[in-house]
Design a protein around this motif. Sequence first.
Motif, PDB file in Angstrom:
ATOM      1  N   SER A   1      48.699  -2.319  38.150  1.00 14.99           N
ATOM      2  CA  SER A   1      48.494  -3.674  37.312  1.00 14.99           C
ATOM      3  C   SER A   1      49.418  -3.776  36.012  1.00 14.99           C
ATOM      4  N   GLY A   2      49.665  -2.884  35.479  1.00  9.48           N
ATOM      5  CA  GLY A   2      50.593  -3.007  34.329  1.00  9.48           C
ATOM      6  C   GLY A   2      51.826  -3.479  34.678  1.00  9.48           C
ATOM      7  N   THR A   3      52.545  -2.892  35.488  1.00 10.62           N
ATOM      8  CA  THR A   3      54.065  -3.234  36.203  1.00 10.62           C
ATOM      9  C   THR A   3      54.019  -4.415  36.738  1.00 10.62           C
ATOM     10  N   ALA A   4      52.941  -5.037  37.351  1.00 11.77           N
ATOM     11  CA  ALA A   4      52.672  -6.024  38.133  1.00 11.77           C
ATOM     12  C   ALA A   4      52.762  -7.144  37.157  1.00 11.77           C
ATOM     13  N   LEU A   5      51.910  -7.199  35.982  1.00 12.61           N
ATOM     14  CA  LEU A   5      51.900  -7.997  34.911  1.00 12.61           C
ATOM     15  C   LEU A   5      53.318  -8.224  34.314  1.00 12.61           C
ATOM     16  N   VAL A   6      53.917  -7.335  33.840  1.00  8.33           N
ATOM     17  CA  VAL A   6      55.242  -7.281  33.159  1.00  8.33           C
ATOM     18  C   VAL A   6      56.104  -8.008  34.260  1.00  8.33           C
ATOM     19  N   ALA A   7      56.116  -7.796  35.458  1.00  6.86           N
ATOM     20  CA  ALA A   7      57.009  -8.364  36.753  1.00  6.86           C
ATOM     21  C   ALA A   7      56.740  -9.767  36.902  1.00  6.86           C
ATOM     22  N   THR A   8      55.508  -9.944  36.694  1.00  6.40           N
ATOM     23  CA  THR A   8      55.190 -11.599  36.757  1.00  6.40           C
ATOM     24  C   THR A   8      55.613 -12.213  35.795  1.00  6.40           C
TER      25      THR A   8
ATOM     26  N   LEU B   1      60.857  -4.799  39.355  1.00  2.00           N
ATOM     27  CA  LEU B   1      59.693  -4.324  38.953  1.00  2.00           C
ATOM     28  C   LEU B   1      58.344  -5.028  40.047  1.00  2.00           C
ATOM     29  N   LEU B   2      58.637  -5.957  40.408  1.00  2.00           N
ATOM     30  CA  LEU B   2      57.588  -6.538  41.487  1.00  2.00           C
ATOM     31  C   LEU B   2      57.774  -5.707  42.794  1.00  2.00           C
ATOM     32  N   GLY B   3      58.804  -5.465  43.209  1.00  2.00           N
ATOM     33  CA  GLY B   3      59.102  -4.179  44.354  1.00  2.00           C
ATOM     34  C   GLY B   3      58.318  -3.009  44.036  1.00  2.00           C
ATOM     35  N   ARG B   4      58.539  -2.532  42.571  1.00  2.00           N
ATOM     36  CA  ARG B   4      57.737  -0.989  42.090  1.00  2.00           C
ATOM     37  C   ARG B   4      56.483  -1.087  42.249  1.00  2.00           C
ATOM     38  N   ALA B   5      55.907  -2.341  41.870  1.00  2.00           N
ATOM     39  CA  ALA B   5      54.363  -2.580  41.554  1.00  2.00           C
ATOM     40  C   ALA B   5      53.962  -2.438  42.973  1.00  2.00           C
TER      41      ALA B   5
ATOM     42  N   LEU C   1      49.793 -10.873  41.929  1.00  2.00           N
ATOM     43  CA  LEU C   1      49.473 -10.072  40.693  1.00  2.00           C
ATOM     44  C   LEU C   1      47.879  -9.988  40.723  1.00  2.00           C
ATOM     45  N   VAL C   2      47.286 -10.988  40.881  1.00  2.00           N
ATOM     46  CA  VAL C   2      45.872 -11.059  41.204  1.00  2.00           C
ATOM     47  C   VAL C   2      45.377 -10.088  42.022  1.00  2.00           C
ATOM     48  N   LEU C   3      46.155  -9.910  43.327  1.00  2.00           N
ATOM     49  CA  LEU C   3      45.550  -8.729  44.102  1.00  2.00           C
ATOM     50  C   LEU C   3      45.940  -7.374  43.691  1.00  2.00           C
ATOM     51  N   MET C   4      46.814  -7.139  42.845  1.00  2.00           N
ATOM     52  CA  MET C   4      47.272  -5.926  42.473  1.00  2.00           C
ATOM     53  C   MET C   4      46.375  -5.440  40.949  1.00  2.00           C
TER      54      MET C   4
END
Length: 216
Positions: A87-94, A158-162, A78-81
């Motif tokens: 970034s929004g998708t990565a945050l929700v995925a996390t 969602l992580l895969g998508r991000a 997440l930090v790297l993305m």
Amino acid sequence: MTTLQATERHLRLATAGVWLLPAYAFCLALSTLTHEPDHSEDFAAWSRYVTTDVFVVSHVGLSILGAGLGLVGVVCALVLMLPGPASGTALVATALTIVGNVLFTSIFAAAAYAQPAIGRAFLDGMPGAESLYDQVYGAPLLTAFALGALTFVSGALLLGRALARTTPALRFAGWTYGVALVVFLVAGFTVSVLQPVAAAVACAAGVVVALRLPAS
């Protein structure tokens, strides 16, 4: 330490920590090389299996600790993305991944600590040992599992998508990592022998993510 220096340090830590994504998948593969017998068909065989050191190490050292390592890896990803387009998708995925793994960890803990005690009680001839299994794996635990499965699957996809949206270099590896985790979960209730295979695929994809994400 200047803000720029702090940011660079954080990125270096995240770059190292993202390697916990393949490490987590590797733990999943190792933890599913063997499976416990069906307790409803042969409770004695099940009891013998859950009282072995292999079972305890698998759940405490690989499933529980592995889940913790995986969460650290996801946060580092997440930090790297965060500066990127996903970034929004990565945050929700996390967030979903954290909730899912926490719920699953509670189930792993029940297996790691309660099942060996139930198995020993049965092997020692204690009356009612089998009914203890049904009490442990009752409605509260099944509810936790259902919620955990929903959030885990959503978080993985969602992580895969991000990851795939962050850079074209991760389009295949990102989706592969997320989908392989979903296949791993589903295989546990359908074709269990596929679990370590799916985890190994996720591990390989995680290595690609760890190599390419920091450069995105």
